[in-house]
Design a protein around this motif. Structure first.
Motif, PDB file in Angstrom:
ATOM      1  N   TRP A   1      21.706  40.314  29.385  1.00  0.00           N
ATOM      2  CA  TRP A   1      22.359  39.024  29.207  1.00  0.00           C
ATOM      3  C   TRP A   1      21.588  38.190  28.189  1.00  0.00           C
ATOM      4  O   TRP A   1      20.370  38.094  28.269  1.00  0.00           O
ATOM      5  CB  TRP A   1      22.416  38.296  30.541  1.00  0.00           C
ATOM      6  N   GLY A   2      22.307  37.614  27.229  1.00  0.00           N
ATOM      7  CA  GLY A   2      21.646  36.806  26.210  1.00  0.00           C
ATOM      8  C   GLY A   2      21.416  37.557  24.905  1.00  0.00           C
ATOM      9  O   GLY A   2      21.059  36.954  23.906  1.00  0.00           O
ATOM     10  N   PHE A   3      21.609  38.878  24.908  1.00  0.00           N
ATOM     11  CA  PHE A   3      21.455  39.658  23.685  1.00  0.00           C
ATOM     12  C   PHE A   3      22.827  40.145  23.225  1.00  0.00           C
ATOM     13  O   PHE A   3      23.668  40.482  24.058  1.00  0.00           O
ATOM     14  CB  PHE A   3      20.557  40.875  23.918  1.00  0.00           C
ATOM     15  N   ALA A   4      23.036  40.158  21.911  1.00  0.00           N
ATOM     16  CA  ALA A   4      24.324  40.632  21.412  1.00  0.00           C
ATOM     17  C   ALA A   4      24.152  41.266  20.049  1.00  0.00           C
ATOM     18  O   ALA A   4      23.265  40.887  19.278  1.00  0.00           O
ATOM     19  CB  ALA A   4      25.306  39.460  21.327  1.00  0.00           C
ATOM     20  N   VAL A   5      25.001  42.257  19.768  1.00  0.00           N
ATOM     21  CA  VAL A   5      25.043  42.838  18.429  1.00  0.00           C
ATOM     22  C   VAL A   5      25.799  41.839  17.559  1.00  0.00           C
ATOM     23  O   VAL A   5      26.932  41.501  17.857  1.00  0.00           O
ATOM     24  CB  VAL A   5      25.807  44.176  18.436  1.00  0.00           C
TER      25      VAL A   5
ATOM     26  N   SER B   1      31.025  35.013  52.158  1.00  0.00           N
ATOM     27  CA  SER B   1      29.675  35.215  51.628  1.00  0.00           C
ATOM     28  C   SER B   1      29.532  36.559  50.920  1.00  0.00           C
ATOM     29  O   SER B   1      28.726  36.673  50.009  1.00  0.00           O
ATOM     30  CB  SER B   1      28.625  35.035  52.713  1.00  0.00           C
ATOM     31  N   LEU B   2      30.319  37.556  51.314  1.00  0.00           N
ATOM     32  CA  LEU B   2      30.259  38.819  50.567  1.00  0.00           C
ATOM     33  C   LEU B   2      30.743  38.607  49.134  1.00  0.00           C
ATOM     34  O   LEU B   2      30.106  39.039  48.173  1.00  0.00           O
ATOM     35  CB  LEU B   2      31.099  39.901  51.248  1.00  0.00           C
ATOM     36  N   VAL B   3      31.863  37.909  48.996  1.00  0.00           N
ATOM     37  CA  VAL B   3      32.413  37.681  47.651  1.00  0.00           C
ATOM     38  C   VAL B   3      31.475  36.787  46.837  1.00  0.00           C
ATOM     39  O   VAL B   3      31.066  37.129  45.722  1.00  0.00           O
ATOM     40  CB  VAL B   3      33.816  37.032  47.757  1.00  0.00           C
ATOM     41  N   VAL B   4      31.100  35.647  47.431  1.00  0.00           N
ATOM     42  CA  VAL B   4      30.244  34.696  46.711  1.00  0.00           C
ATOM     43  C   VAL B   4      28.876  35.302  46.402  1.00  0.00           C
ATOM     44  O   VAL B   4      28.349  35.155  45.298  1.00  0.00           O
ATOM     45  CB  VAL B   4      30.091  33.396  47.539  1.00  0.00           C
ATOM     46  N   GLY B   5      28.326  36.033  47.375  1.00  0.00           N
ATOM     47  CA  GLY B   5      27.004  36.631  47.178  1.00  0.00           C
ATOM     48  C   GLY B   5      26.992  37.654  46.054  1.00  0.00           C
ATOM     49  O   GLY B   5      26.070  37.691  45.244  1.00  0.00           O
ATOM     50  N   LEU B   6      28.031  38.482  45.997  1.00  0.00           N
ATOM     51  CA  LEU B   6      28.097  39.471  44.916  1.00  0.00           C
ATOM     52  C   LEU B   6      28.189  38.778  43.559  1.00  0.00           C
ATOM     53  O   LEU B   6      27.522  39.160  42.603  1.00  0.00           O
ATOM     54  CB  LEU B   6      29.287  40.408  45.107  1.00  0.00           C
ATOM     55  N   LEU B   7      29.019  37.732  43.494  1.00  0.00           N
ATOM     56  CA  LEU B   7      29.134  36.978  42.241  1.00  0.00           C
ATOM     57  C   LEU B   7      27.801  36.361  41.859  1.00  0.00           C
ATOM     58  O   LEU B   7      27.375  36.410  40.705  1.00  0.00           O
ATOM     59  CB  LEU B   7      30.157  35.845  42.402  1.00  0.00           C
ATOM     60  N   GLN B   8      27.125  35.804  42.858  1.00  0.00           N
ATOM     61  CA  GLN B   8      25.836  35.155  42.600  1.00  0.00           C
ATOM     62  C   GLN B   8      24.804  36.163  42.121  1.00  0.00           C
ATOM     63  O   GLN B   8      24.027  35.892  41.210  1.00  0.00           O
ATOM     64  CB  GLN B   8      25.358  34.487  43.880  1.00  0.00           C
ATOM     65  N   GLY B   9      24.810  37.343  42.735  1.00  0.00           N
ATOM     66  CA  GLY B   9      23.899  38.396  42.300  1.00  0.00           C
ATOM     67  C   GLY B   9      24.217  38.844  40.889  1.00  0.00           C
ATOM     68  O   GLY B   9      23.326  39.060  40.073  1.00  0.00           O
ATOM     69  N   TYR B  10      25.494  38.963  40.589  1.00  0.00           N
ATOM     70  CA  TYR B  10      25.912  39.426  39.267  1.00  0.00           C
ATOM     71  C   TYR B  10      25.543  38.398  38.200  1.00  0.00           C
ATOM     72  O   TYR B  10      25.060  38.742  37.140  1.00  0.00           O
ATOM     73  CB  TYR B  10      27.417  39.690  39.272  1.00  0.00           C
ATOM     74  N   TRP B  11      25.754  37.116  38.534  1.00  0.00           N
ATOM     75  CA  TRP B  11      25.475  36.058  37.552  1.00  0.00           C
ATOM     76  C   TRP B  11      24.002  35.664  37.511  1.00  0.00           C
ATOM     77  O   TRP B  11      23.545  35.028  36.578  1.00  0.00           O
ATOM     78  CB  TRP B  11      26.332  34.829  37.841  1.00  0.00           C
ATOM     79  N   ALA B  12      23.266  36.006  38.555  1.00  0.00           N
ATOM     80  CA  ALA B  12      21.836  35.712  38.682  1.00  0.00           C
ATOM     81  C   ALA B  12      21.365  34.474  37.922  1.00  0.00           C
ATOM     82  O   ALA B  12      21.471  33.367  38.433  1.00  0.00           O
ATOM     83  CB  ALA B  12      21.012  36.925  38.339  1.00  0.00           C
ATOM     84  N   ASP B  13      20.851  34.625  36.718  1.00  0.00           N
ATOM     85  CA  ASP B  13      20.234  33.484  36.043  1.00  0.00           C
ATOM     86  C   ASP B  13      21.207  32.702  35.179  1.00  0.00           C
ATOM     87  O   ASP B  13      20.805  31.824  34.425  1.00  0.00           O
ATOM     88  CB  ASP B  13      19.060  33.972  35.186  1.00  0.00           C
ATOM     89  N   ARG B  14      22.477  33.037  35.266  1.00  0.00           N
ATOM     90  CA  ARG B  14      23.425  32.317  34.417  1.00  0.00           C
ATOM     91  C   ARG B  14      23.928  31.065  35.122  1.00  0.00           C
ATOM     92  O   ARG B  14      23.664  30.846  36.300  1.00  0.00           O
ATOM     93  CB  ARG B  14      24.620  33.218  34.095  1.00  0.00           C
ATOM     94  N   LEU B  15      24.705  30.291  34.390  1.00  0.00           N
ATOM     95  CA  LEU B  15      25.194  29.019  34.899  1.00  0.00           C
ATOM     96  C   LEU B  15      25.966  29.201  36.212  1.00  0.00           C
ATOM     97  O   LEU B  15      25.763  28.467  37.179  1.00  0.00           O
ATOM     98  CB  LEU B  15      26.079  28.361  33.833  1.00  0.00           C
ATOM     99  N   GLY B  16      26.847  30.205  36.245  1.00  0.00           N
ATOM    100  CA  GLY B  16      27.662  30.440  37.444  1.00  0.00           C
ATOM    101  C   GLY B  16      26.807  30.607  38.685  1.00  0.00           C
ATOM    102  O   GLY B  16      27.081  30.030  39.733  1.00  0.00           O
ATOM    103  N   GLY B  17      25.724  31.372  38.551  1.00  0.00           N
ATOM    104  CA  GLY B  17      24.838  31.600  39.677  1.00  0.00           C
ATOM    105  C   GLY B  17      24.167  30.322  40.130  1.00  0.00           C
ATOM    106  O   GLY B  17      23.999  30.075  41.319  1.00  0.00           O
ATOM    107  N   ARG B  18      23.812  29.476  39.157  1.00  0.00           N
ATOM    108  CA  ARG B  18      23.144  28.215  39.507  1.00  0.00           C
ATOM    109  C   ARG B  18      24.103  27.263  40.195  1.00  0.00           C
ATOM    110  O   ARG B  18      23.730  26.568  41.142  1.00  0.00           O
ATOM    111  CB  ARG B  18      22.573  27.564  38.250  1.00  0.00           C
ATOM    112  N   ILE B  19      25.360  27.239  39.726  1.00  0.00           N
ATOM    113  CA  ILE B  19      26.345  26.356  40.370  1.00  0.00           C
ATOM    114  C   ILE B  19      26.548  26.797  41.812  1.00  0.00           C
ATOM    115  O   ILE B  19      26.545  25.968  42.734  1.00  0.00           O
ATOM    116  CB  ILE B  19      27.678  26.380  39.585  1.00  0.00           C
ATOM    117  N   ILE B  20      26.671  28.115  42.025  1.00  0.00           N
ATOM    118  CA  ILE B  20      26.840  28.605  43.394  1.00  0.00           C
ATOM    119  C   ILE B  20      25.634  28.213  44.242  1.00  0.00           C
ATOM    120  O   ILE B  20      25.785  27.723  45.361  1.00  0.00           O
ATOM    121  CB  ILE B  20      27.029  30.141  43.393  1.00  0.00           C
ATOM    122  N   GLY B  21      24.434  28.380  43.699  1.00  0.00           N
ATOM    123  CA  GLY B  21      23.223  28.039  44.442  1.00  0.00           C
ATOM    124  C   GLY B  21      23.196  26.568  44.846  1.00  0.00           C
ATOM    125  O   GLY B  21      22.811  26.221  45.963  1.00  0.00           O
ATOM    126  N   PHE B  22      23.641  25.700  43.933  1.00  0.00           N
ATOM    127  CA  PHE B  22      23.671  24.261  44.214  1.00  0.00           C
ATOM    128  C   PHE B  22      24.662  23.963  45.343  1.00  0.00           C
ATOM    129  O   PHE B  22      24.340  23.275  46.305  1.00  0.00           O
ATOM    130  CB  PHE B  22      24.057  23.515  42.933  1.00  0.00           C
TER     131      PHE B  22
END
Lengths: 329, 312
Positions: free
Chosen positions: A65-69, B113-134
């Motif tokens: 994430w954050g890297f792109a060609v 929580s299964l749906v939200v948790g998977l999304l949060q894991g997938y988005w981890a450090d991105r904005l979506g993950g932070r919004i869910i965490g908040f």
């Protein structure tokens, strides 16, 4: 016939991958170009952080994430892939490209029996039913040399040794009969004997199936034995490329020269090993002009001000102002 | 596995005995007593003493404790002082309302929580993950009575879509309509807690190399999430859900009182106010049993899910 044979399976042209930091975009790898012919093994060599794994990730569609060609082309079997939709590119990759990574201990899902993981991609690509999938899994495990494969189909990854897991991981990469295998340091975490076995397996696949292999390593001693072609990367750029013999006999770039000097040789024990002073630069702080200049013993003023020209011929070239001669500089 | 279950059950019996003993002495140590609740706070001391004698509450505490145990071992939970019904019958009436509420909220919370948790894991450090965490922190911190009243205001008073409380008439539609708001109220903080935990697990799994291998094989993100990440991330989550069952029950006490929903939580609250000893002890015992069963079921599920434990 000759023209057919020289059509590259994979051709990468002027690839640039950028990463973001503090809201700014930095090119992390630049101007990376190479080709792989079917049945050849290209070794991509460099220190850690030189961009070799990122190059592989770009080809596999696995950029973090954050890297792109953002520049260049990747052409797989004559098809430009960067213009494809995500799904089309993923399905094309699933059929044509396999991948093996460094750590076989964690590369497999711990809670699925291995046969399911091995054939998963083939099931999706070819719609195999349950029995055909199991047969295909058995076939794949036999190809990669898992002993008593039939009785091991339902085993879980933790029931295999590291070397066996790497074989299973290779089997998994071969599920759809790919034309290209990207192997990112596949033997680094294995002991020497297992390492040799895995490399011989890769070599056999290369010769028997005409598989093209992009082999990423920092270990030049493997290059002499297994590679057909070599590409050396430094600080996100290719510095030298050529067939393995001309490269080993007379490396052109002082960096390659230094790397080769850092391999211990049995036949010449009294020669002092040289190592390279300093550390590779960070992608966010590349030096201007020749990026190796600050660490280069041959560097002159021009190396720090002008981009180095390409020297050598079509079969073996480097980017350098002061290439080494046949006897070394 | 059977040896494990038997060992766990015998330990559980001991903890249950300790629990009810503790509760028995704690409720008897509180001032006042059921006689005041029955006769009113201005009752004469003579009347209170007479009633206490009639109910056997004048006898030494240890005797009462012994009698209570005798009855318990015979399977008798006693009579409610206030409602004049056998406690087991009383609990039977209130239990299925509570089960409908708690299990409904539990099912909803697990799904969310299964749906939200998977999304949060997938988005981890991105904005979506932070919004869910908040949002998780906001909803986790929101008290049940606040969310309950907010939901009643919006859906019952403003929009007039759903009833603000009670159980409704018999029949599916009526019961479901009455259950909707309490279930939402109870499920919201539970979903926030569950999904935060599960999201953390999913995030750890997304960092594993096998996810990269799966991507390199050209599997879709949907398949990676459902076939690979979920399978591994769900194991510790099962334990958490088992542990949270009593907490859910306690959260249900507040929810039931906000929505005036006559379930076990409501009964617990009433009998604590009235110092209705038999009812109070019986409900405590029930919560204890639920806690132990929840943990046991979670452990069993876990050993079934974990291939490494299963094969050893």
């Amino acid at each position: 016939m000759k023209a057919m044979a020289s059509t590259p399976l994979l051709s990468v042209e002027g690839l640039r991958v950028s990463g973001r930091r503090d809201g700014r975009t930095f090119p992390v790898i630049e101007e990376v170009s190479f080709e792989i012919q079917p049945g050849r093994l290209l070794a991509l060599v460099g220190e850690s952080g030189c961009g070799k794994s990122l190059t592989a990730a770009a080809i596999l569609g696995l950029l973090p994430w954050g890297f792109a060609v953002d520049r260049g082309r990747i052409i797989l079997e004559g098809q430009e892939v960067l213009g494809l939709s995500r799904t089309d590119w993923r399905c094309l990759r699933r059929r044509l490209v396999g991948a093996v990574f460094q750590n076989p201990l964690s590369a497999l899902n711990p809670s699925l029996p291995i046969w399911r993981q091995v054939v998963e991609a083939a099931q999706l690509s070819f719609g195999l039913d349950g029995r055909a999938a199991r047969a295909r899994a058995l076939e794949l495990l036999e190809i990669v040399g898992v002993p008593e494969a039939e009785s091991r189909l339902d085993d879980y990854p933790h029931q295999f040794s590291g070397g066996m897991r790497q074989r299973v991981a290779i089997g998994l990469a071969l599920a759809c009969d790919p034309r290209l295998l990207v192997a990112d340091e596949p033997t680094t975490s294995l002991d020497l004997i297992t390492q040799a076995e895995i490399l011989r397996l890769l070599q056999r696949l290369q010769h028997e199936r005409g598989l093209a292999i992009l082999f990423i390593t920092h270990d030049l001693s493997l290059v002499a034995e297994y590679a057909d072609d070599v590409l050396v990367m430094y600080a996100g750029r290719t510095v030298e490329s050529g067939g393995v013999r001309p490269f080993l006999d007379g490396p052109l770039h002082p960096y390659s020269h230094a790397l080769l000097g850092a391999i211990p040789r049995l036949e010449a024990p009294e020669v002092r090993l040289t190592d390279i002073e300093g550390v590779p630069p960070s992608p966010f702080d590349y030096p201007p002009a020749c990026r190796f200049a600050p660490r280069c013993l041959q560097a002159i003023a021009r190396c720090r001000s002008e981009d180095p020209p390409r020297v050598g011929d079509e079969g073996h070239w480097a980017y350098c102002h002061r290439p080494c001669g046949p006897e070394g500089a | 596995m059977w040896a494990m279950i038997m060992r766990r059950l015998s330990v559980s019996v001991i903890s249950l005995a300790l629990l009810v003993t503790l509760v028995f002495f704690m409720i008897h140590a509180t001032p006042g007593g059921p006689a005041y609740s029955i006769l009113g706070s201005h009752a004469s001391p003579e009347a209170v003493a007479a009633l206490n004698r009639q109910m056997g509450l004048d006898r030494p505490l240890l005797d009462q404790y012994g009698i209570w145990w005798d009855h318990l071992l015979e399977g008798r939970l006693g009579y409610s002082y206030i409602q004049h019904v056998g406690v087991s019958r009383l609990i039977g009436v209130y239990l299925d309302r509570t089960l409908a509420l708690d299990l409904g909220a539990l099912a909803l919370a697990i799904l969310v929580s299964l749906v939200v948790g998977l999304l949060q894991g997938y988005w981890a450090d991105r904005l979506g993950g932070r919004i869910i965490g908040f949002l998780q922190i906001v909803f986790y911190a929101m008290p049940v009575f606040f969310t309950g009243i907010l939901l009643i205001y919006v859906f019952s008073i403003r929009l007039d879509w759903l009833p603000p409380g009670g159980v409704g008439h018999p029949g599916w539609v009526g019961r479901l309509r009455h259950l909707t708001l309490p279930v939402l109220t109870l499920a919201l903080p539970v979903s926030a807690g569950f999904s935060r935990y599960f999201g953390h697990q999913a995030r750890e799994e997304y960092r594993q190399d096998y996810v990269r291998t799966a991507r390199a094989r050209g599997l879709s993100e949907w398949r990676i999430a459902t076939r690979h990440v979920l399978r591994n991330a769900v194991r510790p989550f099962v334990t958490l859900v088992g542990m949270m069952i009593p907490v859910l029950f306690v959260g249900g006490v507040l929810t039931e009182s906000v929505f005036n929903y006559p379930g076990l939580g409501w009964l617990l609250w009433r009998s604590a106010l009235d110092q209705d000893y038999p009812t109070l002890s019986a409900i405590t015992l029930l919560i204890g049993v639920l806690t132990i069963l929840g943990n046991l079921v979670a452990d069993l599920l876990n050993s079934i899910l974990d291939v490494r434990v299963r094969y050893e």
